[in-house]
Design an enzyme around this catalytic site. Sequence first.
Site, short mmCIF file in Angstrom:
data_model
loop_
_atom_site.label_atom_id
_atom_site.label_comp_id
_atom_site.label_asym_id
_atom_site.label_seq_id
_atom_site.Cartn_x
_atom_site.Cartn_y
_atom_site.Cartn_z
N HIS A 1 0.99 -1.25 0.09
CA HIS A 1 -0.06 0.06 0.11
C HIS A 1 0.73 1.37 -0.10
O HIS A 1 0.46 2.34 0.21
CB HIS A 1 -0.79 -0.12 1.25
CG HIS A 1 -2.15 0.87 1.17
ND1 HIS A 1 -2.30 1.95 2.00
CD2 HIS A 1 -3.23 1.03 0.42
CE1 HIS A 1 -3.15 2.60 1.79
NE2 HIS A 1 -3.74 2.06 0.87
N LYS B 1 3.22 4.53 -1.26
CA LYS B 1 3.28 5.42 -2.14
C LYS B 1 4.77 6.11 -1.97
O LYS B 1 4.86 6.89 -1.20
CB LYS B 1 2.20 6.32 -2.32
CG LYS B 1 0.69 5.85 -2.67
CD LYS B 1 0.15 5.58 -1.32
CE LYS B 1 -1.31 4.84 -1.66
NZ LYS B 1 -1.82 4.59 -0.22
N ASP C 1 17.06 10.63 -7.42
CA ASP C 1 18.57 10.85 -7.17
C ASP C 1 18.91 10.69 -5.63
O ASP C 1 20.21 11.26 -5.42
CB ASP C 1 19.09 12.12 -7.81
CG ASP C 1 18.88 12.09 -9.36
OD1 ASP C 1 18.91 10.92 -9.86
OD2 ASP C 1 18.96 13.10 -10.07
N HIS D 1 -9.27 11.67 1.95
CA HIS D 1 -8.32 10.27 1.84
C HIS D 1 -6.99 10.34 2.67
O HIS D 1 -6.35 9.65 2.56
CB HIS D 1 -8.13 9.91 0.44
CG HIS D 1 -7.47 8.85 0.17
ND1 HIS D 1 -6.27 8.40 -0.33
CD2 HIS D 1 -8.13 7.42 0.24
CE1 HIS D 1 -5.76 7.06 -0.46
NE2 HIS D 1 -7.18 6.55 -0.28
N LYS E 1 -4.02 10.54 5.53
CA LYS E 1 -3.85 9.88 6.51
C LYS E 1 -2.60 10.81 7.50
O LYS E 1 -1.56 10.63 7.18
CB LYS E 1 -2.99 8.40 6.27
CG LYS E 1 -4.04 7.46 5.37
CD LYS E 1 -3.66 7.71 3.98
CE LYS E 1 -4.28 6.46 2.89
NZ LYS E 1 -5.76 6.43 3.26
N ASP F 1 -0.25 18.13 20.16
CA ASP F 1 0.36 18.84 20.92
C ASP F 1 1.46 19.96 20.36
O ASP F 1 2.21 20.41 21.17
CB ASP F 1 1.07 17.95 22.07
CG ASP F 1 0.14 17.07 22.85
OD1 ASP F 1 -0.90 17.37 22.95
OD2 ASP F 1 0.77 16.38 23.78
#
Length: 468
Positions: free
Chosen positions: A209, A211, A216, A386, A388, A393
């Site tokens: 999952h 991405k 370089d 979508h 995450k 704090d």
Amino acid sequence: MLVFTLVLLYLIIALILVAGLLINGVKPSKTLAWLLAIFTIPVGGILLYIMLGRNRRKKRLSRLQKDNLKVPTFSRSLAKETSKTKYRKLMTLIESVSRFPPTDQNQLTLLEDGKQTFENILKALEEAKNYIYLQYYIFEEGELTAKLLTLFEKKIAEGVEVKLIFDGVGSYSLSRSYIKKLKTAGVEVYPFLPFRFGRFLSSLNYRNHRKIIVVDGKIAFTGGINISDRYFKGDPELGRWHDMHLAIKGPAVKFMEYVFISDWFMVSEKKIDLKVNTDVQFEGNENTSVQIVPSGPDDVFPNIEQTYLTIINEARDYLYITNPYIIPTHEILKALQIASLSGVDVRLLVSEHSDSQIVDWTVRSYFDAFIKSDIRIFLFPHGFLHSKILVSDDDVASIGTANIDVRSFEHNYEVNAMLYDTGIAKTLKENFIKDCKESKEVMAEDFFNRPLKNKLKEGLARIFAPLL
């Protein structure tokens, strides 16, 4: 005689699986459930266990440990003792389970939604001199992939090496013709656990999952955004997709690159040399501490779940979570409840509309437990949210690929970036509060008086929470 032989064979297979379950089982309740399934659902129980039940933490999918791919190391000047002593425990935990220490001298750019993200990604790819590494759960054909193919052809002609990993399930729609075009252009392409006879049952439930883009060794990208036109065109049913991505420059890039290299070895059985350049230079005065957190079903511990638990437990003022799939494990749920009941301002921001109806019902099945613990829930109504993100704090934040569910903790290969930076944490907090003002808060009276049919749907969907 044939029936007797088949029954005997079935019993032998069942007993072998039960022995493995008893030896490698984790939770007694889970072990009992699988024992019942194996012996009460003929054939189906065994097939379900092979697909979904085996403990991958006892049987590693990759051979990295055997072949000794070395984790990059830095001098103390690049992984120094941080002044944020509050999160020393969290930093130590991550380094203990992943061998990835925190690194300083990083420059970060928050990228909101697809347009800004892909503009930055394409610019970085255009500037590549040596190599481009890409890894995506969803690599979906369209205008974006056509543009990438043209760009890859140009860069390869300039002598740039391009490697791509796509997930065999997440990118199921990727055509053979497009893959052939990539290979013809000179791109090295490998699917992660594709559908193959003999491996279908054992590999279907374990997906990559992540991405990741690394260019370089100087800049890396990660977050929730996949390669898909939906991120700038929207979706016919859900509308505009909202997501958060991250661009990283500095020594943390090499740890992101190591994650790619380890997955590359897994899919291709080819090693890539990792050269660590400690002479890091970038524009600006930023000096953010970043710690990369990889997690997968073949790790010894559920790394990302542990980091989430630590942040929740150490929150003192507030804890704001943005995630479309908040289907908490028992441990995460209890930690959130304890934090809220202890006086921490705990808020959850989820999308009002989901890309999966059963997932939507499952998410809402936990609202009862949240509301009773004074945890505030907001439903974002403008398209599909979508992202995450977890921020707490004004000190720490997490951006990455992992949802808050069993699939991300136990079955998927994921990667998050832990950010120890007051400026970024405050920016994410401000964005969260702004989004909450545009959202609908779930009020206790309205929720508890919802129709009976909704309660039944939620209850039924929750049974499948460990599989979603």
